[in-house]
Structures are given as C-alpha cells and as structure tokens.
Design a protein around this motif. Structure first.
Motif, PDB file in Angstrom:
ATOM      1  N   VAL A  64      46.624  47.655  57.642  1.00 34.70           N
ATOM      2  CA  VAL A  64      45.301  47.590  57.001  1.00 34.70           C
ATOM      3  C   VAL A  64      45.018  46.110  56.695  1.00 34.70           C
ATOM      4  N   LYS A 184      37.836  47.640  44.120  1.00 33.62           N
ATOM      5  CA  LYS A 184      38.455  48.750  44.844  1.00 33.62           C
ATOM      6  C   LYS A 184      39.509  48.239  45.828  1.00 33.62           C
ATOM      7  N   ASN A 186      42.423  49.800  48.727  1.00 29.67           N
ATOM      8  CA  ASN A 186      42.959  51.007  49.361  1.00 29.67           C
ATOM      9  C   ASN A 186      44.392  51.212  48.875  1.00 29.67           C
ATOM     10  N   SER A 187      44.916  52.410  49.071  1.00 32.74           N
ATOM     11  CA  SER A 187      46.213  52.766  48.472  1.00 32.74           C
ATOM     12  C   SER A 187      47.357  51.877  48.946  1.00 32.74           C
ATOM     13  N   PHE A 246      48.864  57.765  53.094  1.00 33.95           N
ATOM     14  CA  PHE A 246      47.653  56.997  53.408  1.00 33.95           C
ATOM     15  C   PHE A 246      47.129  57.350  54.802  1.00 33.95           C
ATOM     16  N   LYS A 250      43.646  59.141  55.936  1.00 38.51           N
ATOM     17  CA  LYS A 250      42.752  58.383  56.820  1.00 38.51           C
ATOM     18  C   LYS A 250      42.342  59.216  58.040  1.00 38.51           C
TER      19      LYS A 250
END
Length: 307
Positions: A64, A184, A186-187, A246, A250
């Motif tokens: 990511v 924010k 993402n995990s 994750f 996704k």
C-alpha cells in the motif's frame, strides 16, 4: 478472469483463516501446554515482528502507499490507540494461559456488545431498537457457556472479557480519533505506526513484570531450540493476521469479513477441541451457538439499519 479472481479470493480467505487460527492455537500451546508463561514478552515479540514486516511490506514491497503522520496530535491519538491495543492483546494472551480456546472464542464473540456500549457512551450514537435486541442472545450465550464450562477459571475469564472490551474500545476510538479526512490511515499504515509504539509500552512492562525473561528464553533455547522457531513463526503469523485481514477486506467487503469472522470463531473452536482435547459440555456448546446466532442477527440488523 472471473474464475481466477474467485480462486484468488478463496486463497486469501484460507490464508486469513489459517494465520488467525494458527496464531491463536500456537499462543495457547506456548502459554499453557509448553509452559512459556510470559504473555507480555510474547506480545512484544508479536509487535516487534509487526513493526519490521509492516515496514518491509509498505516501504519496500509497496503493498500500500505509505501514509505519513501529519501532526503531533495525530501521533498522540495513534499512541492512545496503541496503548488500548496492547491492553487487548496482552489480556487475550494472559487469558489463554487459563482458558481453553473454545471458551476464549465464545467470550470474544461478544465484541459487538461492547462496541455498541462504547459507541453509545462515547458518541451518544443510538442504534435501532432491533439492533440492541439482537445483543441479548450474544450476552445470554456467554452467560450460559460460562455456567457449563468445565475448565472455567475466574481470572482467565476476567482477562478475556477485558481483552474483548479493549478490542471493541479500540475500534470505537479509531473511528473517533482518526475520523477526519486528513488523519485517516488504512489499517496497514496504522499498524506500521502502532506496532513500534506498542513495543515502547511493552518493553518496560516486560522488564518490570516478567523479569529476566530474555535470560530464561535463552536458557530454554539451549535445552530446546524449538522455542526460538516457535516464537519466530508465531510472531510472523501475528503480522500475517493483520495483512490477510486487510487484503480480504480490500478484495471483498467489511461485511463479508464480519460474516467470515463469525464462521472463523466456530472453526477455531472445533479445531482447538480436536487438537487440545479440552472437555466441553452440551450446555457450553449451546451457549456458544446462541452467541454466534446473536452476532449473525446483530450483523444483519446493522446492515438493515444502515440502508
């Protein structure tokens, strides 16, 4: 192409199940059967592996895009989340010393109840009345399972309830603290920053509460080198739980993940009983089944209320 995509998704779900159940069973084996009674050190090993492997996955393998921490306030928010996350994982590992995996999973299934409670307390967010009604079998099931659990241990039970509550608190806090678009994460990026912060929290706790654990582990390794491989494999699996979680989200959806998670708990119970052969009662299994049914009804009620 559709067939390939379906095959890939099935592979991801299998990897998620395997890593999730694998780390749970290996934690139980190390902390209870093997006699490695150091849950804080074990959690620190997990977080160290998550720190290193998160950096490799994001900075080198580009799984990511890397997101940066934008302010001191955001860093403090991530630190607060990390502290709650530590409490959850350590409490969960402590509970595995005293409780069978099957009962541990039954208590863990009550996460929606604690999530609803914390969401109401902290955000004054009310759900539809039907959503609250579905929480009755969730809690009732655990009460019944507790009464019928042959291996019930009060301290282990308290630790497991604490771990479940902390896990729910972390998800609610995450929604509140990192809700603005600029904050924010993402995990995977959140784990990248939370894991090393968790190590900083866990290191003094390990030194104070599990004295000379490194020396004891090295002494164990001289007698049985397998302990080193157990710890390395277990810590790597702990990272893959987060990575596959994750990736499954996704490639499917959060709702699919929730449904699969309910089924995963049941699979973990069956596998743990087959491996550890812990005694179970009809009352205990009825209670756990009632809890799972309650969680499924809760998920359905949430889905309907959000439409």
């Amino acid at each position: 192409m559709k067939g390939l995509s379906r095959f890939f998704t099935i592979g991801l779900v299998t990897a998620w199940y395997s890593s999730n159940i694998g780390v749970l069973l290996l934690n139980k084996y190390l902390l209870s059967n093997y006699g490695f009674k150091y849950p804080i050190f074990l959690t620190m090993c997990h977080m160290t592996a998550c720190s290193l492997l998160s950096y490799i996955a994001i900075a080198w393998l580009k799984v990511v895009p890397m997101q940066t921490i934008r302010s001191r306030v955001q860093f403090l928010k991530i630190s607060a989340l990390s502290l709650v996350f530590c409490a959850s994982v350590v409490s969960g590992n402590v509970s595995l010393r005293f409780l069978p995996v099957s009962f541990n999973q039954a208590i863990g299934a009550t996460t929606p109840f604690f999530t609803a409670v914390f969401a109401y307390i902290m955000t004054v967010k009310r759900e539809a009345w039907l959503t609250y009604v579905t929480l009755i079998p969730v809690v009732a099931g655990v009460v019944i399972a507790s009464g019928g659990e042959p291996s019930f241990h009060l301290f282990g039970f308290i630790m497991c309830v604490g771990a479940t509550a902390a896990r729910a608190l972390k998800s609610v806090l995450q929604g509140i603290l990192l809700s603005s678009e600029g904050e924010k994460l993402n995990s995977m990026n959140l784990l990248l920053y939370m894991a090393p912060t968790a190590v900083v929290f866990l290191l003094p706790a390990t030194i104070l509460m599990e004295r000379n654990v490194v020396g004891i582990t090295l002494a164990l390794a001289r007698d049985d080198i397998k302990i080193v491989w157990y710890l390395l494999f277990n810590s790597t699996l702990a990272y893959f739980v987060n990575l596959t979680n994750f990736l499954v989200t996704k490639h499917t959806s959060a709702l699919t993940l929730q449904v699969l998670g309910n089924a995963k708990g049941a699979v973990a119970v069956v596998v743990s009983i087959l491996i550890f052969r812990n005694p179970v009662s009809v009352t205990g299994m009825f209670g756990y089944t009632l809890t799972v049914i309650g969680v499924i009804l809760y998920s359905e009620a949430k889905k309907r209320s959000s439409k």
